[in-house]
Structures are given as structure tokens and as C-alpha cells.
Design a protein around this motif. Structure first.
Motif, mmCIF file in Angstrom:
data_model
loop_
_atom_site.group_PDB
_atom_site.id
_atom_site.type_symbol
_atom_site.label_atom_id
_atom_site.label_comp_id
_atom_site.label_asym_id
_atom_site.label_seq_id
_atom_site.Cartn_x
_atom_site.Cartn_y
_atom_site.Cartn_z
ATOM 1 N N LYS A 1 11.394 8.657 -16.626
ATOM 2 C CA LYS A 1 10.742 8.885 -15.340
ATOM 3 C C LYS A 1 9.328 8.318 -15.354
ATOM 4 O O LYS A 1 8.899 7.700 -14.384
ATOM 5 C CB LYS A 1 10.711 10.371 -15.012
ATOM 6 N N GLY A 2 8.610 8.475 -16.429
ATOM 7 C CA GLY A 2 7.259 7.942 -16.533
ATOM 8 C C GLY A 2 7.245 6.423 -16.434
ATOM 9 O O GLY A 2 6.392 5.837 -15.775
ATOM 10 N N LYS A 3 8.216 5.785 -17.095
ATOM 11 C CA LYS A 3 8.304 4.321 -17.045
ATOM 12 C C LYS A 3 8.670 3.852 -15.653
ATOM 13 O O LYS A 3 8.145 2.843 -15.167
ATOM 14 C CB LYS A 3 9.318 3.820 -18.073
ATOM 15 N N ILE A 4 9.571 4.578 -15.008
ATOM 16 C CA ILE A 4 9.980 4.220 -13.648
ATOM 17 C C ILE A 4 8.801 4.383 -12.692
ATOM 18 O O ILE A 4 8.564 3.537 -11.824
ATOM 19 C CB ILE A 4 11.197 5.059 -13.198
ATOM 20 N N ASP A 5 8.036 5.474 -12.852
ATOM 21 C CA ASP A 5 6.861 5.677 -12.001
ATOM 22 C C ASP A 5 5.844 4.559 -12.180
ATOM 23 O O ASP A 5 5.254 4.084 -11.210
ATOM 24 C CB ASP A 5 6.206 7.030 -12.296
ATOM 25 N N LYS A 6 5.626 4.133 -13.418
ATOM 26 C CA LYS A 6 4.684 3.031 -13.670
ATOM 27 C C LYS A 6 5.180 1.749 -13.014
ATOM 28 O O LYS A 6 4.401 1.001 -12.425
ATOM 29 C CB LYS A 6 4.507 2.809 -15.171
ATOM 30 N N LEU A 7 6.481 1.494 -13.119
ATOM 31 C CA LEU A 7 7.065 0.308 -12.504
ATOM 32 C C LEU A 7 6.912 0.345 -10.983
ATOM 33 O O LEU A 7 6.522 -0.648 -10.363
ATOM 34 C CB LEU A 7 8.546 0.190 -12.877
ATOM 35 N N ILE A 8 7.176 1.498 -10.388
ATOM 36 C CA ILE A 8 7.028 1.643 -8.938
ATOM 37 C C ILE A 8 5.578 1.439 -8.534
ATOM 38 O O ILE A 8 5.292 0.772 -7.526
ATOM 39 C CB ILE A 8 7.554 3.027 -8.482
ATOM 40 N N ASN A 9 4.639 1.973 -9.314
ATOM 41 C CA ASN A 9 3.220 1.781 -9.007
ATOM 42 C C ASN A 9 2.838 0.309 -9.068
ATOM 43 O O ASN A 9 2.083 -0.189 -8.224
ATOM 44 C CB ASN A 9 2.344 2.597 -9.963
ATOM 45 N N GLU A 10 3.339 -0.411 -10.045
ATOM 46 C CA GLU A 10 3.049 -1.842 -10.160
ATOM 47 C C GLU A 10 3.634 -2.614 -8.977
ATOM 48 O O GLU A 10 2.993 -3.514 -8.428
ATOM 49 C CB GLU A 10 3.583 -2.398 -11.482
ATOM 50 N N ILE A 11 4.842 -2.268 -8.580
ATOM 51 C CA ILE A 11 5.471 -2.921 -7.424
ATOM 52 C C ILE A 11 4.649 -2.649 -6.169
ATOM 53 O O ILE A 11 4.423 -3.558 -5.360
ATOM 54 C CB ILE A 11 6.932 -2.447 -7.255
ATOM 55 N N ASN A 12 4.178 -1.414 -6.006
ATOM 56 C CA ASN A 12 3.350 -1.080 -4.841
ATOM 57 C C ASN A 12 2.041 -1.855 -4.859
ATOM 58 O O ASN A 12 1.582 -2.323 -3.811
ATOM 59 C CB ASN A 12 3.070 0.424 -4.788
ATOM 60 N N LYS A 13 1.440 -2.026 -6.019
ATOM 61 C CA LYS A 13 0.204 -2.809 -6.125
ATOM 62 C C LYS A 13 0.453 -4.249 -5.708
ATOM 63 O O LYS A 13 -0.334 -4.837 -4.961
ATOM 64 C CB LYS A 13 -0.333 -2.795 -7.566
ATOM 65 N N ILE A 14 1.532 -4.828 -6.186
ATOM 66 C CA ILE A 14 1.872 -6.208 -5.849
ATOM 67 C C ILE A 14 2.106 -6.337 -4.345
ATOM 68 O O ILE A 14 1.633 -7.278 -3.708
ATOM 69 C CB ILE A 14 3.106 -6.677 -6.651
ATOM 70 N N THR A 15 2.810 -5.373 -3.771
ATOM 71 C CA THR A 15 3.080 -5.395 -2.332
ATOM 72 C C THR A 15 1.790 -5.336 -1.538
ATOM 73 O O THR A 15 1.604 -6.087 -0.569
ATOM 74 C CB THR A 15 3.999 -4.221 -1.944
ATOM 75 N N ARG A 16 0.878 -4.444 -1.938
ATOM 76 C CA ARG A 16 -0.409 -4.349 -1.230
ATOM 77 C C ARG A 16 -1.199 -5.644 -1.362
ATOM 78 O O ARG A 16 -1.815 -6.114 -0.405
ATOM 79 C CB ARG A 16 -1.218 -3.170 -1.773
ATOM 80 N N LEU A 17 -1.185 -6.238 -2.551
ATOM 81 C CA LEU A 17 -1.896 -7.498 -2.755
ATOM 82 C C LEU A 17 -1.300 -8.615 -1.901
ATOM 83 O O LEU A 17 -2.029 -9.441 -1.352
ATOM 84 C CB LEU A 17 -1.888 -7.889 -4.231
#
Length: 49
Positions: free
Chosen positions: A3-19
Motif C-alpha cells: 500500500k505504501g508503494k502504491i501510494d507513492k506511485l499514485i503521488n508521483e503520477i499526480n505530480k506528473i499530471t499537475r506538471l
């Protein structure tokens, strides 16, 4: 553990999307500014005539 790894991955995807959104908005602003500058200089050129 996963779950922690998935959350980190989702956060990175959200950062990329915002960028990507910010990049798109900046490109639009640059295009509009370029058009404004072109119009401004065209009008100035007409005034000189």
C-alpha cells in the motif's frame, strides 16, 4: 507494505499530471503573448505609415 508503494506511485503520477497541466497552461500563455506582441507591432507599423 504494498500500500505504501502504491501510494507513492499514485503521488508521483499526480505530480506528473499537475506538471503537464501547468506546462499546457504556460504554453497557452506564451502563444497568447506572442500573438499580442505581433498584433502590437503590426499596429505600430500601421501607425508609422
Amino acid at each position: 507494505m504494498y500500500k505504501g508503494k502504491i501510494d507513492k506511485l499514485i503521488n508521483e503520477i499526480n505530480k506528473i499530471t499537475r506538471l503537464k497541466r501547468m506546462e499546457y497552461k504556460l504554453e497557452k500563455i506564451c502563444e497568447e503573448y506572442d500573438e499580442y506582441v505581433e498584433d502590437y507591432y503590426f499596429i505600430e507599423w500601421l501607425r508609422m505609415l
